[in-house]
Design a protein around this motif. Structure first.
Motif, short mmCIF file in Angstrom:
data_model
loop_
_atom_site.label_atom_id
_atom_site.label_comp_id
_atom_site.label_asym_id
_atom_site.label_seq_id
_atom_site.Cartn_x
_atom_site.Cartn_y
_atom_site.Cartn_z
N ILE A 6 0.86 -1.19 0.00
CA ILE A 6 0.00 0.00 0.00
C ILE A 6 0.89 1.24 0.00
CG2 ILE A 6 -1.75 1.30 1.26
CD1 ILE A 6 -2.60 -1.43 2.50
N ILE A 7 0.65 2.12 -0.96
CA ILE A 7 1.42 3.35 -1.09
C ILE A 7 0.48 4.54 -0.97
CG2 ILE A 7 2.88 4.74 -2.62
CD1 ILE A 7 3.83 2.11 -3.89
N TYR A 8 0.86 5.50 -0.13
CA TYR A 8 0.12 6.75 0.00
C TYR A 8 0.89 7.83 -0.76
CZ TYR A 8 -2.71 4.94 3.94
OH TYR A 8 -3.58 4.24 4.74
N ILE A 9 0.15 8.67 -1.49
CA ILE A 9 0.73 9.79 -2.23
C ILE A 9 0.02 11.07 -1.79
CG2 ILE A 9 1.06 10.86 -4.49
CD1 ILE A 9 0.59 8.08 -5.70
N ALA A 10 0.80 12.12 -1.51
CA ALA A 10 0.23 13.44 -1.26
C ALA A 10 0.88 14.43 -2.22
CB ALA A 10 0.44 13.88 0.18
N ASP A 11 0.05 15.03 -3.07
CA ASP A 11 0.50 16.06 -4.00
C ASP A 11 -0.72 16.88 -4.36
OD1 ASP A 11 1.40 17.55 -6.34
OD2 ASP A 11 3.08 16.14 -6.41
N ASP A 12 -0.62 18.20 -4.26
CA ASP A 12 -1.77 19.04 -4.55
C ASP A 12 -2.01 19.22 -6.04
OD1 ASP A 12 0.61 20.58 -4.54
OD2 ASP A 12 -0.56 22.43 -4.39
N ALA A 49 0.67 2.84 5.80
CA ALA A 49 1.00 2.42 4.44
C ALA A 49 2.37 1.74 4.47
CB ALA A 49 1.04 3.63 3.51
N ASP A 50 2.73 1.10 3.36
CA ASP A 50 4.04 0.47 3.24
C ASP A 50 5.09 1.45 2.73
OD1 ASP A 50 3.33 -2.31 3.97
OD2 ASP A 50 2.05 -2.15 2.20
N LEU A 51 4.65 2.55 2.10
CA LEU A 51 5.55 3.56 1.56
C LEU A 51 4.74 4.83 1.34
CD1 LEU A 51 8.43 3.18 -0.87
CD2 LEU A 51 6.68 4.83 -1.51
N VAL A 52 5.41 5.99 1.47
CA VAL A 52 4.75 7.29 1.29
C VAL A 52 5.53 8.12 0.27
CG1 VAL A 52 4.18 9.47 2.44
CG2 VAL A 52 3.77 7.30 3.62
N VAL A 53 4.81 8.76 -0.65
CA VAL A 53 5.39 9.72 -1.59
C VAL A 53 4.80 11.08 -1.24
CG1 VAL A 53 5.64 10.40 -4.00
CG2 VAL A 53 5.57 7.95 -3.41
N LEU A 54 5.67 12.04 -0.93
CA LEU A 54 5.23 13.37 -0.47
C LEU A 54 5.76 14.48 -1.35
CD1 LEU A 54 5.96 13.44 3.38
CD2 LEU A 54 3.72 13.53 2.28
N ASP A 55 4.87 15.37 -1.75
CA ASP A 55 5.28 16.64 -2.34
C ASP A 55 5.70 17.54 -1.17
OD1 ASP A 55 5.68 18.79 -4.06
OD2 ASP A 55 3.55 19.25 -4.25
N VAL A 56 6.55 18.51 -1.42
CA VAL A 56 6.95 19.42 -0.35
C VAL A 56 5.98 20.58 -0.25
CG1 VAL A 56 8.73 21.04 0.44
CG2 VAL A 56 9.39 18.80 -0.45
N MET A 57 5.69 21.24 -1.38
CA MET A 57 4.85 22.44 -1.34
C MET A 57 3.39 22.08 -1.57
SD MET A 57 7.36 25.10 -3.36
CE MET A 57 7.45 24.10 -4.83
N PRO A 77 9.13 3.87 4.63
CA PRO A 77 9.94 4.56 3.62
C PRO A 77 9.18 5.78 3.08
CG PRO A 77 9.89 2.21 3.19
CD PRO A 77 8.87 2.48 4.26
N ILE A 78 9.90 6.89 2.93
CA ILE A 78 9.31 8.13 2.44
C ILE A 78 10.15 8.64 1.27
CG2 ILE A 78 8.73 10.54 2.98
CD1 ILE A 78 8.53 9.62 5.95
N ILE A 79 9.48 8.96 0.17
CA ILE A 79 10.13 9.58 -0.97
C ILE A 79 9.55 10.98 -1.13
CG2 ILE A 79 10.49 9.53 -3.47
CD1 ILE A 79 10.30 6.49 -3.33
N MET A 80 10.42 11.99 -1.11
CA MET A 80 9.99 13.35 -1.35
C MET A 80 10.03 13.58 -2.86
SD MET A 80 9.64 14.31 1.83
CE MET A 80 9.36 16.06 1.73
N LEU A 81 8.97 14.18 -3.38
CA LEU A 81 8.85 14.45 -4.81
C LEU A 81 8.45 15.91 -4.94
CD1 LEU A 81 8.77 13.24 -7.67
CD2 LEU A 81 6.36 12.80 -7.30
N THR A 103 13.27 15.41 -7.88
CA THR A 103 12.77 16.72 -8.26
C THR A 103 11.92 16.64 -9.52
OG1 THR A 103 14.83 17.17 -9.45
CG2 THR A 103 14.69 17.98 -7.20
N LYS A 104 10.93 17.52 -9.57
CA LYS A 104 10.06 17.63 -10.74
C LYS A 104 10.75 18.51 -11.76
CE LYS A 104 5.90 17.50 -7.86
NZ LYS A 104 4.75 18.28 -7.39
N PRO A 105 10.61 18.26 -13.03
CA PRO A 105 9.90 17.12 -13.61
C PRO A 105 10.70 15.83 -13.38
CG PRO A 105 10.99 18.35 -15.35
CD PRO A 105 11.21 19.11 -14.06
N PHE A 106 10.00 14.72 -13.36
CA PHE A 106 10.62 13.44 -13.07
C PHE A 106 10.05 12.39 -14.01
CE2 PHE A 106 6.64 13.57 -10.95
CZ PHE A 106 6.17 12.28 -10.96
N SER A 107 10.72 11.28 -14.08
CA SER A 107 10.24 10.15 -14.88
C SER A 107 9.40 9.25 -13.98
CB SER A 107 11.44 9.36 -15.41
OG SER A 107 11.05 8.06 -15.77
#
Length: 137
Positions: A6-12, A49-57, A77-81, A103-107
């Motif tokens: 399970i992965i959680y993503i937060a990005d506005d 969750a098993d992993l989190v992807v977070l935007d900063v702003m 585990p946390i990945i900042m995007l 960093t954005k843009p990213f693949s």
């Protein structure tokens, strides 16, 4: 066969968030997406969750604050995007406990591969694999 991670993503940014979700679901993960870090944190408190992807702003608490709060609760585990690409931002993200910083843009494929690598290392650690190469005889 292990259960789906399970992965959680937060990005506005809706397009980015849903694009990531599509790629990760295509790779076999269960994904929950959130418009803010505050919403992600509330969900994580109820169900980890098993992993989190977070935007900063993001609106509300920024990704750095959410990362710090997640670290107080878990070793997930946390990945900042993020679009913030200064050396200071990179160092801040890692110092607060993130495991990676893109960093954005990213693949999207690069993100998926980094997530797979994190899960692979977690499995190796769980199975007792050593970091050292086997001795040659």
């Amino acid at each position: 066969m292990s259960k789906s991670k399970i992965i959680y993503i937060a990005d506005d940014e809706t397009n980015i968030r849903l694009g990531i979700k599509t790629f990760l679901e295509g790779a076999g993960y269960v994904v929950r997406d959130f418009e803010t870090g505050d919403l992600l944190l509330a969900a994580f408190t109820a169900e980890h969750a098993d992993l989190v992807v977070l935007d900063v702003m993001m609106p509300g608490k920024n990704g750095f604050i959410i990362c710090k709060k997640l670290r107080e609760l878990s070793t997930v585990p946390i990945i900042m995007l993020t679009a913030r690409d200064s050396d200071l931002d990179y160092a801040t993200g890692l110092d607060l406990g993130s495991d990676d910083y893109l960093t954005k843009p990213f693949s999207p494929m690069a993100l998926v591969m980094r997530i797979k690598a994190i899960f692979r290392r977690m499995e190796w650690a769980k199975d007792g694999e050593r970091d050292e190469p086997a001795e040659e005889q």
